[in-house]
Design a protein around this motif. Structure first.
Motif, PDB file in Angstrom:
ATOM      1  N   THR A  74     -40.106  45.228  12.225  1.00 45.91           N
ATOM      2  CA  THR A  74     -41.358  45.942  12.019  1.00 45.91           C
ATOM      3  C   THR A  74     -42.411  44.992  11.474  1.00 45.91           C
ATOM      4  OG1 THR A  74     -40.181  47.997  11.572  1.00 45.91           O
ATOM      5  CG2 THR A  74     -42.445  47.857  10.799  1.00 45.91           C
ATOM      6  N   PHE A  75     -43.611  45.093  12.004  1.00 49.40           N
ATOM      7  CA  PHE A  75     -44.712  44.266  11.555  1.00 49.40           C
ATOM      8  C   PHE A  75     -45.689  45.124  10.739  1.00 49.40           C
ATOM      9  CE2 PHE A  75     -42.944  42.338  15.272  1.00 49.40           C
ATOM     10  CZ  PHE A  75     -43.060  40.975  15.087  1.00 49.40           C
ATOM     11  N   ASN A  76     -46.422  44.502   9.845  1.00 49.17           N
ATOM     12  CA  ASN A  76     -47.534  45.141   9.126  1.00 49.17           C
ATOM     13  C   ASN A  76     -47.105  46.373   8.352  1.00 49.17           C
ATOM     14  OD1 ASN A  76     -49.330  43.248  10.379  1.00 49.17           O
ATOM     15  ND2 ASN A  76     -49.287  44.522  12.207  1.00 49.17           N
ATOM     16  N   LEU A  77     -45.917  46.319   7.750  1.00 51.30           N
ATOM     17  CA  LEU A  77     -45.459  47.427   6.915  1.00 51.30           C
ATOM     18  C   LEU A  77     -45.631  47.055   5.447  1.00 51.30           C
ATOM     19  CD1 LEU A  77     -42.491  49.773   7.349  1.00 51.30           C
ATOM     20  CD2 LEU A  77     -42.692  48.538   5.191  1.00 51.30           C
ATOM     21  N   THR A  78     -46.077  48.016   4.653  1.00 52.46           N
ATOM     22  CA  THR A  78     -46.293  47.793   3.226  1.00 52.46           C
ATOM     23  C   THR A  78     -45.624  48.905   2.436  1.00 52.46           C
ATOM     24  OG1 THR A  78     -48.434  46.743   3.645  1.00 52.46           O
ATOM     25  CG2 THR A  78     -48.020  47.533   1.418  1.00 52.46           C
ATOM     26  N   LYS A  79     -44.850  48.499   1.412  1.00 50.10           N
ATOM     27  CA  LYS A  79     -44.257  49.476   0.496  1.00 50.10           C
ATOM     28  C   LYS A  79     -45.173  49.659  -0.700  1.00 50.10           C
ATOM     29  CE  LYS A  79     -39.863  48.873  -0.378  1.00 50.10           C
ATOM     30  NZ  LYS A  79     -38.539  48.242  -0.622  1.00 50.10           N
ATOM     31  N   ASP A  80     -45.444  50.911  -1.027  1.00 57.19           N
ATOM     32  CA  ASP A  80     -46.369  51.184  -2.132  1.00 57.19           C
ATOM     33  C   ASP A  80     -45.725  50.931  -3.489  1.00 57.19           C
ATOM     34  OD1 ASP A  80     -47.532  53.763  -4.020  1.00 57.19           O
ATOM     35  OD2 ASP A  80     -48.969  52.390  -3.105  1.00 57.19           O
ATOM     36  N   ASN A  81     -44.402  51.113  -3.587  1.00 60.97           N
ATOM     37  CA  ASN A  81     -43.703  50.840  -4.846  1.00 60.97           C
ATOM     38  C   ASN A  81     -42.228  50.607  -4.558  1.00 60.97           C
ATOM     39  OD1 ASN A  81     -42.247  53.423  -4.894  1.00 60.97           O
ATOM     40  ND2 ASN A  81     -44.242  54.318  -5.346  1.00 60.97           N
ATOM     41  N   PHE A  82     -41.474  50.247  -5.599  1.00 59.72           N
ATOM     42  CA  PHE A  82     -40.081  49.871  -5.399  1.00 59.72           C
ATOM     43  C   PHE A  82     -39.182  51.058  -5.066  1.00 59.72           C
ATOM     44  CE2 PHE A  82     -40.501  50.877  -9.868  1.00 59.72           C
ATOM     45  CZ  PHE A  82     -39.375  51.620 -10.146  1.00 59.72           C
ATOM     46  N   MET A  83     -39.700  52.291  -5.172  1.00 61.71           N
ATOM     47  CA  MET A  83     -38.875  53.453  -4.840  1.00 61.71           C
ATOM     48  C   MET A  83     -38.672  53.595  -3.338  1.00 61.71           C
ATOM     49  SD  MET A  83     -37.938  54.784  -7.657  1.00 61.71           S
ATOM     50  CE  MET A  83     -37.286  56.346  -7.074  1.00 61.71           C
ATOM     51  N   SER A  84     -39.526  52.991  -2.542  1.00 58.29           N
ATOM     52  CA  SER A  84     -39.378  53.073  -1.090  1.00 58.29           C
ATOM     53  C   SER A  84     -38.314  52.089  -0.609  1.00 58.29           C
ATOM     54  CB  SER A  84     -40.712  52.779  -0.408  1.00 58.29           C
ATOM     55  OG  SER A  84     -41.660  53.767  -0.701  1.00 58.29           O
ATOM     56  N   LYS A  85     -37.583  52.483   0.447  1.00 63.90           N
ATOM     57  CA  LYS A  85     -36.527  51.653   1.000  1.00 63.90           C
ATOM     58  C   LYS A  85     -36.784  51.388   2.476  1.00 63.90           C
ATOM     59  CE  LYS A  85     -34.368  51.673  -2.909  1.00 63.90           C
ATOM     60  NZ  LYS A  85     -34.382  50.457  -3.748  1.00 63.90           N
ATOM     61  N   MET A  86     -36.606  50.116   2.842  1.00 63.95           N
ATOM     62  CA  MET A  86     -36.792  49.686   4.222  1.00 63.95           C
ATOM     63  C   MET A  86     -35.448  49.260   4.794  1.00 63.95           C
ATOM     64  SD  MET A  86     -38.435  48.806   6.915  1.00 63.95           S
ATOM     65  CE  MET A  86     -38.280  47.680   8.284  1.00 63.95           C
ATOM     66  N   PHE A  87     -34.847  50.128   5.621  1.00 65.15           N
ATOM     67  CA  PHE A  87     -33.563  49.812   6.235  1.00 65.15           C
ATOM     68  C   PHE A  87     -33.813  49.289   7.650  1.00 65.15           C
ATOM     69  CE2 PHE A  87     -32.011  53.239   3.253  1.00 65.15           C
ATOM     70  CZ  PHE A  87     -31.550  52.331   2.323  1.00 65.15           C
ATOM     71  N   GLY A  88     -34.266  48.074   7.690  1.00 64.05           N
ATOM     72  CA  GLY A  88     -34.607  47.413   8.934  1.00 64.05           C
ATOM     73  C   GLY A  88     -35.121  46.047   8.551  1.00 64.05           C
ATOM     74  N   ASN A  89     -35.906  45.439   9.368  1.00 65.95           N
ATOM     75  CA  ASN A  89     -36.461  44.125   9.052  1.00 65.95           C
ATOM     76  C   ASN A  89     -37.980  44.199   9.083  1.00 65.95           C
ATOM     77  OD1 ASN A  89     -34.016  42.576   8.784  1.00 65.95           O
ATOM     78  ND2 ASN A  89     -33.760  42.792  11.001  1.00 65.95           N
ATOM     79  N   GLN A  90     -38.582  43.839   7.945  1.00 70.07           N
ATOM     80  CA  GLN A  90     -40.024  43.744   7.871  1.00 70.07           C
ATOM     81  C   GLN A  90     -40.404  42.281   8.047  1.00 70.07           C
ATOM     82  OE1 GLN A  90     -42.744  45.172   7.947  1.00 70.07           O
ATOM     83  NE2 GLN A  90     -44.149  43.764   7.014  1.00 70.07           N
ATOM     84  N   VAL A  91     -41.116  41.979   9.118  1.00 70.55           N
ATOM     85  CA  VAL A  91     -41.436  40.593   9.451  1.00 70.55           C
ATOM     86  C   VAL A  91     -42.546  40.085   8.544  1.00 70.55           C
ATOM     87  CG1 VAL A  91     -42.259  39.021  11.246  1.00 70.55           C
ATOM     88  CG2 VAL A  91     -40.752  40.931  11.843  1.00 70.55           C
ATOM     89  N   LEU A  92     -42.251  38.943   7.870  1.00 71.89           N
ATOM     90  CA  LEU A  92     -43.265  38.297   7.038  1.00 71.89           C
ATOM     91  C   LEU A  92     -44.075  37.272   7.820  1.00 71.89           C
ATOM     92  CD1 LEU A  92     -41.264  37.732   3.728  1.00 71.89           C
ATOM     93  CD2 LEU A  92     -42.866  39.564   4.263  1.00 71.89           C
TER      94      LEU A  92
END
Length: 601
Positions: free
Chosen positions: A480-498
């Protein structure tokens, strides 16, 4: 002696037989009225009122509005509806539409300065419509609040303005009715009813608090037919009925009618806006569906004086079945007055289709799109459902309070003004296998293409959309591109491309403002060493802004060790080193590239 006895009786407060008979008669009369109210309340509490849907009208958002307000009948099947202009929301102008409520055929329309136009009534004696304009919520123009418009139904133009400012005690005349039996008008708000004769002279006033013991917090208004007064209030789908006793300056309660959330097992009741009365005893009911900030679906129903439509056979419409198996609805281009959601007669609006999908009588809902729809797909309070777009497009999508929602493919062409997103998901569990969002980066009003809050979603994004997570779980099969987590409570079960760099001196390009909210950093490094291409897959936990990634790979019988020491936003302290094993000899590649991702998996 008789005189003395009479004086003694009066002095001691004793009652004569005539006094007793009069008091007993008064008590019996009042008790009978009280008993009738109790009986009516008990009866109404055990049953729901019912009605049969005639059709719906969609107004073009623009010069003709979509928010249905005042509604009145002209005695037969012809009715008049006031639509408040919608986009942009016009607090002063609206459109009167005269049409056949049985067929939906329009006869005439005309735009007037009717403000909110909350309530209308028809006076068959002088042949005129009367409108209570009610509030102008901009607060700029307040003169209309205590005035009543007289409207000619033949031309739908304003004939006269009745100014009650010097007569009424109401701060706003919220609704209006006409009693043809007594030739009087009733104007009201949620506290007071005022009764005027035909010359608009105030005759008497009734306070709701005196009548029912409290001031109701909500009321749509009063409507009158003959000496029957109907109060749409209490709840949005409840009607209280009274009989006007004009001579005694009173109204007598009869019963309360409550409507279920859905009529005929499919059509949402919505908010009752007004009643229209025919000469044969039928009553037409106008209701309006508003979901969030979406308006535009106005439905028309018919019932009788007892608010009970006869039911013959099954109460389910033909496209539904009683057994708990999937039921498919369709939406597409359709000009029919009364779509039922079948493939041959599809719903003509996404709003109507999705509100009908809320019915609890359909255990599993499936909505199939037959064409592109240039409006927002609003999926609200819908569980265990599937949307099959068949690769057709919608303007934008809003998903709120939904669970077990499945969308194989979702393609949007714009954004919704609800929250300024192409896709807005809140408090929902959904799976979208193929998501395509438009490029909205050039629009300054849109900072997030996809907003996901308090939700658990799987989305396969094929458009590199700007996605923001708020206390949510996000999963994807790819990167996934251009994804932003608003805080540490959110979980990303995938790959966020830097990103990808070819020089460790540019390591700050692999940073992001939400980097510390992830638990794992993954790095794919491709190198050219001694003429061979050597690849490394590295992964390590994120500890603050520092990650130590170490791994090995084999090429041409040589084992290479890679050590990537990453310090967030500090290229000077970030290092990348390679060694050949087992001698642990440091080697220098001729070139390399680093692709970094972050994840919570």
């Amino acid at each position: 002696m008789l005189t003395t006895l009479e004086q003694q009786i009066k002095q001691d407060g004793l009652m004569t037989q005539a006094d007793l008979d009069k008091a007993l008669g008064s008590f019996q009369t009042k008790f009978a009225k009280l008993q009738s109210k109790v009986d009516a309340s008990v009866a109404s509490a055990t049953t729901f009122a019912t009605m049969h849907r005639l059709g719906q009208k969609y107004r073009t958002q623009g010069s003709v509005g979509s928010n249905a307000q005042g509604f009145a009948g002209l005695g037969g099947t012809t009715v008049v509806q006031y639509f408040q202009n919608f986009q942009p929301m016009d607090r002063q102008y609206g459109t009167l539409v005269k049409f056949n409520v049985e067929t939906g055929t329009e006869i005439l329309s005309n735009e007037i300065k009717g403000y909110h136009g909350n309530s209308m009534t028809y006076n068959a004696k002088d042949g005129m419509l009367y409108m209570a304009m009610a509030e102008d919520s901009t607060g700029v123009d307040t003169a209309q609040k205590t005035k009543v418009l007289q409207i000619d139904p033949a031309t739908l133009t304003i004939k006269n303005t009745i100014d009650l400012t010097a007569k009424t005690a109401l701060p706003i005349i919220h609704s209006i009715g006409y009693d043809s039996a007594d030739d009087c008008f009733i104007v009201a708000d949620n506290k007071t009813m005022e009764f005027y004769d035909a010359g608009w002279n105030l005759q008497f006033t009734i306070q709701w608090a005196d009548l029912i013991g409290y001031v109701p917090g909500f009321m749509q208004g009063v409507q009158v037919h003959g000496s029957d007064l109907y109060w749409i209030g209490g709840r949005k789908s409840q009607i209280w009925t009274y009989t006007i006793d004009y001579d005694n300056k009173a109204i007598d309660y009869r019963t309360t009618y409550s409507f279920d959330d859905f009529q005929e097992g499919l059509y949402p009741t919505g908010e009752l806006e007004g009643l229209a009365f025919t000469d044969n005893g039928s009553i037409y009911i106008c209701s309006h569906i508003t979901v969030g900030k979406w308006g535009g679906l106005t439905q028309y129903f018919v019932t009788n004086k007892n608010f009970k439509t006869p039911i013959a056979g099954s109460t389910l419409v033909s496209i539904q079945i009683a057994s708990p198996s999937p039921t498919e609805f369709f939406v597409g281009n359709n000009t029919a007055y009364n779509p039922d959601g079948t493939k041959s007669n599809p719903f003509a609006s996404l709003l109507e289709a999705t509100t009908c999908m809320r019915t609890p009588y359909t255990p599993f809902k499936k909505l199939t799109m037959l064409t592109d729809m240039d409006d927002t797909l609003a999926l609200i309070d819908i569980d265990n459902a599937m949307l099959n777009t068949q690769s057709h497009k919608v303007k934008a999508t809003v998903i709120i309070n939904c669970s077990n929602l499945y969308i194989p493919s979702l393609q949007m062409t714009g954004y919704s003004r609800y929250k300024m997103n192409a896709l807005y998901i809140y408090n929902s569990q959904t799976r979208i296998n193929d998501l395509k969002c438009p490029d909205l980066t050039a629009n300054p009003d849109v900072t997030e293409a996809v907003h996901i809050e308090r939700s658990g979603v799987f989305i396969q994004d094929n458009s590199k959309a700007r996605i923001t997570l708020y206390n949510s779980t996000f999963d994807t099969a790819g990167s996934t591109f251009n994804l932003t987590k608003d805080n540490f409570m959110s979980k990303m079960f995938g790959n966020q491309v830097l990103g990808t760099i070819t020089n460790v001196a540019n390591s700050n390009e692999l940073s992001s403002k939400d980097f510390a909210y992830y638990s794992v950093m993954n790095v794919h490094i491709t190198t050219q060493i001694a003429g061979d291409t050597v690849g490394f897959q590295l992964s390590a936990p994120i500890a603050g802004g520092v990650v130590n990634l170490i791994g090995h790979s084999q090429s041409s019988d040589v084992i290479y060790l890679c050590a990537f020491h990453y310090v967030k936003d500090s290229p000077a302290n970030t290092t990348l080193e390679f060694f050949s094993l087992p001698a642990f000899t440091k080697v220098t590649p001729t070139s390399y590239s680093i692709t970094a991702t972050v994840s919570d998996r």
